[in-house]
Design a protein around this motif. Structure first.
Motif, PDB file in Angstrom:
ATOM      1  N   UNK A  96      11.572  -7.041  -7.645  1.00 56.71           N
ATOM      2  CA  UNK A  96      11.264  -6.548  -8.972  1.00 56.71           C
ATOM      3  C   UNK A  96      11.075  -5.045  -8.860  1.00 56.71           C
ATOM      4  N   UNK A  97      11.936  -4.292  -9.531  1.00 60.14           N
ATOM      5  CA  UNK A  97      11.884  -2.840  -9.465  1.00 60.14           C
ATOM      6  C   UNK A  97      11.570  -2.277 -10.840  1.00 60.14           C
ATOM      7  N   UNK A 145       3.841   9.433  -5.923  1.00 63.46           N
ATOM      8  CA  UNK A 145       3.160   9.703  -4.655  1.00 63.46           C
ATOM      9  C   UNK A 145       2.721   8.397  -4.003  1.00 63.46           C
ATOM     10  N   UNK A 146       2.223   7.454  -4.809  1.00 65.39           N
ATOM     11  CA  UNK A 146       1.815   6.157  -4.272  1.00 65.39           C
ATOM     12  C   UNK A 146       1.870   5.108  -5.376  1.00 65.39           C
ATOM     13  N   UNK A 147       1.889   3.849  -4.932  1.00 67.67           N
ATOM     14  CA  UNK A 147       2.017   2.720  -5.853  1.00 67.67           C
ATOM     15  C   UNK A 147       0.984   1.666  -5.481  1.00 67.67           C
ATOM     16  N   UNK A 150      10.481   4.786  -4.162  1.00 64.68           N
ATOM     17  CA  UNK A 150      11.280   5.990  -3.983  1.00 64.68           C
ATOM     18  C   UNK A 150      10.608   7.079  -4.812  1.00 64.68           C
ATOM     19  N   UNK A 151      11.294   8.153  -5.010  1.00 63.95           N
ATOM     20  CA  UNK A 151      10.766   9.243  -5.824  1.00 63.95           C
ATOM     21  C   UNK A 151      10.480   8.787  -7.250  1.00 63.95           C
ATOM     22  N   UNK A 157       0.876   0.183 -10.822  1.00 57.47           N
ATOM     23  CA  UNK A 157       0.257   1.451 -11.197  1.00 57.47           C
ATOM     24  C   UNK A 157       0.756   2.523 -10.237  1.00 57.47           C
ATOM     25  N   UNK A 158       1.334   3.589 -10.792  1.00 55.76           N
ATOM     26  CA  UNK A 158       1.797   4.676  -9.933  1.00 55.76           C
ATOM     27  C   UNK A 158       0.858   5.871 -10.061  1.00 55.76           C
ATOM     28  N   UNK A 159       0.694   6.565  -8.965  1.00 55.15           N
ATOM     29  CA  UNK A 159       0.016   7.854  -8.952  1.00 55.15           C
ATOM     30  C   UNK A 159       1.081   8.889  -8.655  1.00 55.15           C
ATOM     31  N   UNK A 160       1.042  10.008  -9.364  1.00 56.89           N
ATOM     32  CA  UNK A 160       2.082  11.007  -9.201  1.00 56.89           C
ATOM     33  C   UNK A 160       1.658  12.114  -8.234  1.00 56.89           C
ATOM     34  N   UNK A 161       2.653  12.842  -7.749  1.00 55.26           N
ATOM     35  CA  UNK A 161       2.408  13.896  -6.769  1.00 55.26           C
ATOM     36  C   UNK A 161       1.639  15.074  -7.358  1.00 55.26           C
ATOM     37  N   UNK A 162       1.894  15.422  -8.609  1.00 52.71           N
ATOM     38  CA  UNK A 162       1.297  16.614  -9.204  1.00 52.71           C
ATOM     39  C   UNK A 162      -0.160  16.440  -9.596  1.00 52.71           C
TER      40      UNK A 162
END
Length: 94
Positions: A16-17, A32-34, A50-51, A72-77
């Motif tokens: 599942x993507x 940045x992380x999931x 991936x990115x 839940x994704x956390x972003x790089x910025x």
């Protein structure tokens, strides 16, 4: 964000993507992380990202049941920038 219903059998091992490309490009950011939240009745055999996408592989479940999984994704910025999506997995007979 709720993703459409997905179907599998208890013996399937399906990927599942979730694709966050549009949103992340709009804000000029990347994953940045999931963190996946998976019900105990399902087994996540592996997870990756991936990115711009997050993927988990699921197996198990009980026939006739519907499960909600969250990503839940956390972003790089910004560690405070998050986005959650839900998938409903309906377990069918083998």
């Amino acid at each position: 964000m709720i993703i459409t219903d997905l179907h599998q059998t208890p013996s399937d091992l399906l990927d599942y993507t979730l694709d966050y490309t549009s949103w992340l490009q709009l804000i000029s950011d990347t994953i940045a992380s999931v963190v996946w939240t998976i019900p105990a009745a399902l087994t996540a055999s592996s997870q990756s990202n991936t990115t711009y996408t997050a993927t988990t592989y699921l197996t198990g479940g009980t026939r006739g049941q519907v499960y909600r999984i969250d990503c839940k994704i956390l972003t790089a910025a910004s560690p405070a920038r998050t986005k959650t999506a839900s998938i409903t997995v309906k377990i069918e007979g083998d």
